[in-house]
Motif scaffolding. Structure first.
Motif, PDB file in Angstrom:
ATOM      1  N   GLU A  32       0.757  -1.232  -0.020  1.00 47.16           N
ATOM      2  CA  GLU A  32       0.156   0.053  -0.142  1.00 47.16           C
ATOM      3  C   GLU A  32       0.860   1.356  -0.040  1.00 47.16           C
ATOM      4  O   GLU A  32       0.569   2.239  -0.717  1.00 47.16           O
ATOM      5  CB  GLU A  32      -1.090   0.080   1.107  1.00 47.16           C
ATOM      6  N   ASN A  33       1.900   1.282   0.831  1.00 47.12           N
ATOM      7  CA  ASN A  33       2.728   2.421   0.998  1.00 47.12           C
ATOM      8  C   ASN A  33       4.228   2.132   1.253  1.00 47.12           C
ATOM      9  O   ASN A  33       4.541   1.315   2.356  1.00 47.12           O
ATOM     10  CB  ASN A  33       2.243   3.318   2.441  1.00 47.12           C
ATOM     11  N   GLN A  34       4.967   2.267   0.301  1.00 44.63           N
ATOM     12  CA  GLN A  34       6.559   2.004   0.411  1.00 44.63           C
ATOM     13  C   GLN A  34       6.847   2.486   1.466  1.00 44.63           C
ATOM     14  O   GLN A  34       7.895   1.747   2.326  1.00 44.63           O
ATOM     15  CB  GLN A  34       7.154   2.137  -0.843  1.00 44.63           C
ATOM     16  N   GLN A  35       6.720   3.912   1.775  1.00 43.37           N
ATOM     17  CA  GLN A  35       7.560   4.579   2.660  1.00 43.37           C
ATOM     18  C   GLN A  35       6.893   3.944   4.033  1.00 43.37           C
ATOM     19  O   GLN A  35       7.562   4.131   5.134  1.00 43.37           O
ATOM     20  CB  GLN A  35       6.979   6.052   2.826  1.00 43.37           C
ATOM     21  N   SER A  36       5.914   3.155   4.355  1.00 42.03           N
ATOM     22  CA  SER A  36       5.487   2.672   5.442  1.00 42.03           C
ATOM     23  C   SER A  36       6.377   1.638   6.107  1.00 42.03           C
ATOM     24  O   SER A  36       6.335   1.560   7.427  1.00 42.03           O
ATOM     25  CB  SER A  36       3.934   2.407   5.463  1.00 42.03           C
ATOM     26  N   ILE A  37       6.715   0.783   5.217  1.00 41.06           N
ATOM     27  CA  ILE A  37       7.733  -0.263   5.597  1.00 41.06           C
ATOM     28  C   ILE A  37       9.253   0.282   5.490  1.00 41.06           C
ATOM     29  O   ILE A  37      10.085  -0.655   5.811  1.00 41.06           O
ATOM     30  CB  ILE A  37       7.188  -1.554   4.718  1.00 41.06           C
ATOM     31  N   ILE A 100       3.009 -16.401  -7.982  1.00 46.30           N
ATOM     32  CA  ILE A 100       2.824 -15.049  -7.238  1.00 46.30           C
ATOM     33  C   ILE A 100       4.080 -14.382  -6.905  1.00 46.30           C
ATOM     34  O   ILE A 100       4.936 -15.047  -6.289  1.00 46.30           O
ATOM     35  CB  ILE A 100       1.867 -14.979  -6.164  1.00 46.30           C
ATOM     36  N   THR A 101       4.364 -13.271  -7.675  1.00 47.10           N
ATOM     37  CA  THR A 101       5.725 -12.768  -7.193  1.00 47.10           C
ATOM     38  C   THR A 101       5.879 -11.940  -5.797  1.00 47.10           C
ATOM     39  O   THR A 101       4.757 -11.389  -5.753  1.00 47.10           O
ATOM     40  CB  THR A 101       6.217 -11.626  -8.264  1.00 47.10           C
ATOM     41  N   LEU A 102       6.867 -12.554  -4.994  1.00 46.81           N
ATOM     42  CA  LEU A 102       6.936 -11.701  -3.500  1.00 46.81           C
ATOM     43  C   LEU A 102       7.658 -10.443  -3.671  1.00 46.81           C
ATOM     44  O   LEU A 102       7.099  -9.624  -3.001  1.00 46.81           O
ATOM     45  CB  LEU A 102       7.584 -12.886  -2.615  1.00 46.81           C
ATOM     46  N   ALA A 103       8.633 -10.576  -4.331  1.00 45.66           N
ATOM     47  CA  ALA A 103       9.429  -9.265  -4.634  1.00 45.66           C
ATOM     48  C   ALA A 103      10.506  -9.336  -5.643  1.00 45.66           C
ATOM     49  O   ALA A 103      11.193 -10.319  -6.119  1.00 45.66           O
ATOM     50  CB  ALA A 103      10.167  -8.895  -3.261  1.00 45.66           C
ATOM     51  N   TYR A 104      11.065  -8.222  -6.086  1.00 48.34           N
ATOM     52  CA  TYR A 104      12.176  -8.065  -6.888  1.00 48.34           C
ATOM     53  C   TYR A 104      13.248  -7.463  -5.701  1.00 48.34           C
ATOM     54  O   TYR A 104      13.141  -6.382  -5.389  1.00 48.34           O
ATOM     55  CB  TYR A 104      12.081  -7.275  -8.077  1.00 48.34           C
ATOM     56  N   TRP A 105      14.475  -8.075  -5.914  1.00 47.56           N
ATOM     57  CA  TRP A 105      15.651  -7.646  -4.911  1.00 47.56           C
ATOM     58  C   TRP A 105      16.726  -7.202  -5.774  1.00 47.56           C
ATOM     59  O   TRP A 105      17.209  -7.726  -6.790  1.00 47.56           O
ATOM     60  CB  TRP A 105      15.827  -8.618  -3.899  1.00 47.56           C
ATOM     61  N   HIS A 106      17.352  -5.717  -5.268  1.00 50.38           N
ATOM     62  CA  HIS A 106      18.143  -5.216  -6.093  1.00 50.38           C
ATOM     63  C   HIS A 106      19.689  -5.367  -5.267  1.00 50.38           C
ATOM     64  O   HIS A 106      19.526  -5.972  -4.186  1.00 50.38           O
ATOM     65  CB  HIS A 106      17.823  -3.821  -6.296  1.00 50.38           C
ATOM     66  N   PRO A 107      20.920  -4.891  -5.874  1.00 53.23           N
ATOM     67  CA  PRO A 107      22.070  -4.906  -5.311  1.00 53.23           C
ATOM     68  C   PRO A 107      22.046  -4.114  -3.720  1.00 53.23           C
ATOM     69  O   PRO A 107      21.181  -3.317  -3.567  1.00 53.23           O
ATOM     70  CB  PRO A 107      22.951  -4.302  -6.230  1.00 53.23           C
ATOM     71  N   LEU A 160      15.852  -9.645   7.582  1.00 56.77           N
ATOM     72  CA  LEU A 160      14.709 -10.465   7.901  1.00 56.77           C
ATOM     73  C   LEU A 160      13.337  -9.891   8.552  1.00 56.77           C
ATOM     74  O   LEU A 160      12.186 -10.054   8.125  1.00 56.77           O
ATOM     75  CB  LEU A 160      15.096 -11.654   8.815  1.00 56.77           C
ATOM     76  N   THR A 161      13.789  -9.024   9.005  1.00 61.06           N
ATOM     77  CA  THR A 161      12.464  -8.006   9.850  1.00 61.06           C
ATOM     78  C   THR A 161      11.775  -7.370   8.434  1.00 61.06           C
ATOM     79  O   THR A 161      10.642  -7.186   8.293  1.00 61.06           O
ATOM     80  CB  THR A 161      13.157  -7.092  10.548  1.00 61.06           C
ATOM     81  N   PHE A 162      12.407  -6.804   7.445  1.00 61.46           N
ATOM     82  CA  PHE A 162      11.970  -6.043   6.453  1.00 61.46           C
ATOM     83  C   PHE A 162      11.396  -6.840   5.685  1.00 61.46           C
ATOM     84  O   PHE A 162      10.119  -6.728   4.980  1.00 61.46           O
ATOM     85  CB  PHE A 162      13.320  -5.364   5.477  1.00 61.46           C
ATOM     86  N   LYS A 163      11.917  -8.273   5.298  1.00 63.94           N
ATOM     87  CA  LYS A 163      11.310  -9.167   4.434  1.00 63.94           C
ATOM     88  C   LYS A 163      10.026  -9.439   4.978  1.00 63.94           C
ATOM     89  O   LYS A 163       8.830  -9.841   4.033  1.00 63.94           O
ATOM     90  CB  LYS A 163      12.203 -10.323   4.063  1.00 63.94           C
ATOM     91  N   CYS A 166       7.597  -6.979   4.397  1.00 68.63           N
ATOM     92  CA  CYS A 166       7.244  -6.854   2.898  1.00 68.63           C
ATOM     93  C   CYS A 166       5.986  -7.847   2.639  1.00 68.63           C
ATOM     94  O   CYS A 166       5.120  -7.566   1.959  1.00 68.63           O
ATOM     95  CB  CYS A 166       8.205  -7.162   2.271  1.00 68.63           C
ATOM     96  N   TYR A 167       6.173  -9.161   2.979  1.00 68.77           N
ATOM     97  CA  TYR A 167       5.507 -10.152   2.774  1.00 68.77           C
ATOM     98  C   TYR A 167       3.922  -9.934   3.429  1.00 68.77           C
ATOM     99  O   TYR A 167       3.049 -10.399   2.915  1.00 68.77           O
ATOM    100  CB  TYR A 167       5.948 -11.548   2.879  1.00 68.77           C
ATOM    101  N   SER A 168       4.215  -9.277   4.655  1.00 71.38           N
ATOM    102  CA  SER A 168       2.895  -9.194   5.459  1.00 71.38           C
ATOM    103  C   SER A 168       2.087  -7.940   4.324  1.00 71.38           C
ATOM    104  O   SER A 168       0.788  -7.971   4.155  1.00 71.38           O
ATOM    105  CB  SER A 168       3.039  -8.573   6.705  1.00 71.38           C
ATOM    106  N   ALA A 169       2.755  -6.992   3.913  1.00 72.81           N
ATOM    107  CA  ALA A 169       2.185  -5.848   3.178  1.00 72.81           C
ATOM    108  C   ALA A 169       1.509  -6.729   1.896  1.00 72.81           C
ATOM    109  O   ALA A 169       0.416  -6.048   1.343  1.00 72.81           O
ATOM    110  CB  ALA A 169       3.193  -4.889   2.724  1.00 72.81           C
ATOM    111  N   LEU A 170       2.223  -7.479   1.175  1.00 72.33           N
ATOM    112  CA  LEU A 170       1.648  -8.064   0.173  1.00 72.33           C
ATOM    113  C   LEU A 170       0.261  -8.974   0.345  1.00 72.33           C
ATOM    114  O   LEU A 170      -0.546  -8.748  -0.317  1.00 72.33           O
ATOM    115  CB  LEU A 170       2.901  -9.000  -0.565  1.00 72.33           C
ATOM    116  N   ALA A 171       0.525  -9.480   1.334  1.00 76.30           N
ATOM    117  CA  ALA A 171      -0.846 -10.465   1.976  1.00 76.30           C
ATOM    118  C   ALA A 171      -2.013  -9.502   2.105  1.00 76.30           C
ATOM    119  O   ALA A 171      -2.983  -9.536   1.775  1.00 76.30           O
ATOM    120  CB  ALA A 171      -0.538 -11.106   3.148  1.00 76.30           C
ATOM    121  N   GLN A 172      -1.816  -8.228   2.604  1.00 77.91           N
ATOM    122  CA  GLN A 172      -2.743  -7.448   2.894  1.00 77.91           C
ATOM    123  C   GLN A 172      -3.388  -6.770   1.627  1.00 77.91           C
ATOM    124  O   GLN A 172      -4.772  -6.775   1.404  1.00 77.91           O
ATOM    125  CB  GLN A 172      -2.193  -6.137   3.780  1.00 77.91           C
TER     126      GLN A 172
END
Length: 261
Positions: A32-37, A100-107, A160-163, A166-172
């Motif tokens: 919903e909001n990238q800044q929130s996480i 279902i894509t969970l995320a794209y991870w960058h360098p 791991l906390t951030f991930k 992320c996955y909680s936000a995706l489920a929401q």
């Protein structure tokens, strides 16, 4: 083609794992909001030069071409992969074959969790969505390093906390937003990350196929193709050389807030 692997300590130059945050090293995920996480904390951010060298000496560098698999859902778990360059797509495949894509991870980020010290099996898969290089840190060696380098242990916990967020936000998003809302939301997000000014609007200057978009919003490729065609007929978006041009972000904003498909 099998990914090439060399010991990081045997190379003339160590992998240039980004040590600091930047917009270029952010993750791409549906929320919903990238800044929130917040942003993904680079694992090596707080390590000294000596500590970084200690970590990389235990690693093995792998080079992958676009489309190659890094790890498979259901395969034995052993350690993590630090992303040196490129982009890794992490996704779950259902028993019926739906993805279902969970995320794209960058360098600067790592993939291969959550069991970073090994044991068990991978709960999802990871593939290279562009040409990539990663440094694999086996679980046993990573555990020993974490006990010796406190900032590495903290980095693992923060990652791991951030991930988890992320996955909680995706489920929401998947549980509370319609598919149309999610597609409009994703197009706006891609525009903010990869947007380049164009005479017709803003070009999303990144290669994402209709299947890629479908996997991110939890839809079929056919549904995404039909939806984009309808948007093009209404001049909300245009398709140019396999790229999407957002012409009416204001309409996408309205669509993002609608209650039904």
């Amino acid at each position: 083609m099998v990914p090439q692997a060399v010991n990081a300590a045997q190379r003339t130059a160590h992998p240039q794992i980004p040590a600091a945050r930047s917009s270029a090293t952010s993750s791409l995920l549906l929320t919903e909001n990238q800044q929130s996480i917040g942003g993904p904390p680079p694992l090596m951010e707080k390590l000294s030069a000596r500590e970084r060298e200690m970590v990389l000496k235990q690693g093995r560098r792998k080079v992958l071409n676009r489309g190659q698999t890094l790890f498979n859902q259901g395969a034995k778990h052993d350690g993590i992969y630090l992303i040196e360059s490129g982009r890794i797509r992490v996704f779950y495949t259902s028993p019926l074959g739906r993805e279902i894509t969970l995320a794209y991870w960058h360098p600067g980020n790592f993939v291969g969790g959550p069991e970073v010290f090994g044991g068990g099996i991978h709960q999802w898969s990871g593939t290279a969505s562009s040409n990539c290089s990663v440094v694999q840190l086996p679980g046993k060696e990573l555990r020993a390093l974490a006990t010796e380098i406190p900032n590495l242990a903290i980095g693992l916990i923060e990652g791991l906390t951030f991930k988890g967020k992320c996955y909680s936000a995706l489920a929401q998003m998947l549980g509370t937003r319609s598919i149309t809302q999610r597609l409009a939301h994703l197009l706006l997000h891609l525009m903010s990350l990869y947007g380049v000014a164009d005479k017709d609007g803003t070009v999303i200057a990144a290669a994402f196929t209709h299947a890629d978009l479908a996997h991110m919003v939890g839809a079929t490729r056919q549904w995404v193709t039909i939806s984009l065609k309808r948007m093009q007929e209404k001049r909300i978006v245009l398709t140019k050389r396999s790229q999407i041009v957002v012409c009416r972000p204001d309409i996408l904003e309205e669509m993002r807030g609608q209650a039904a498909d």
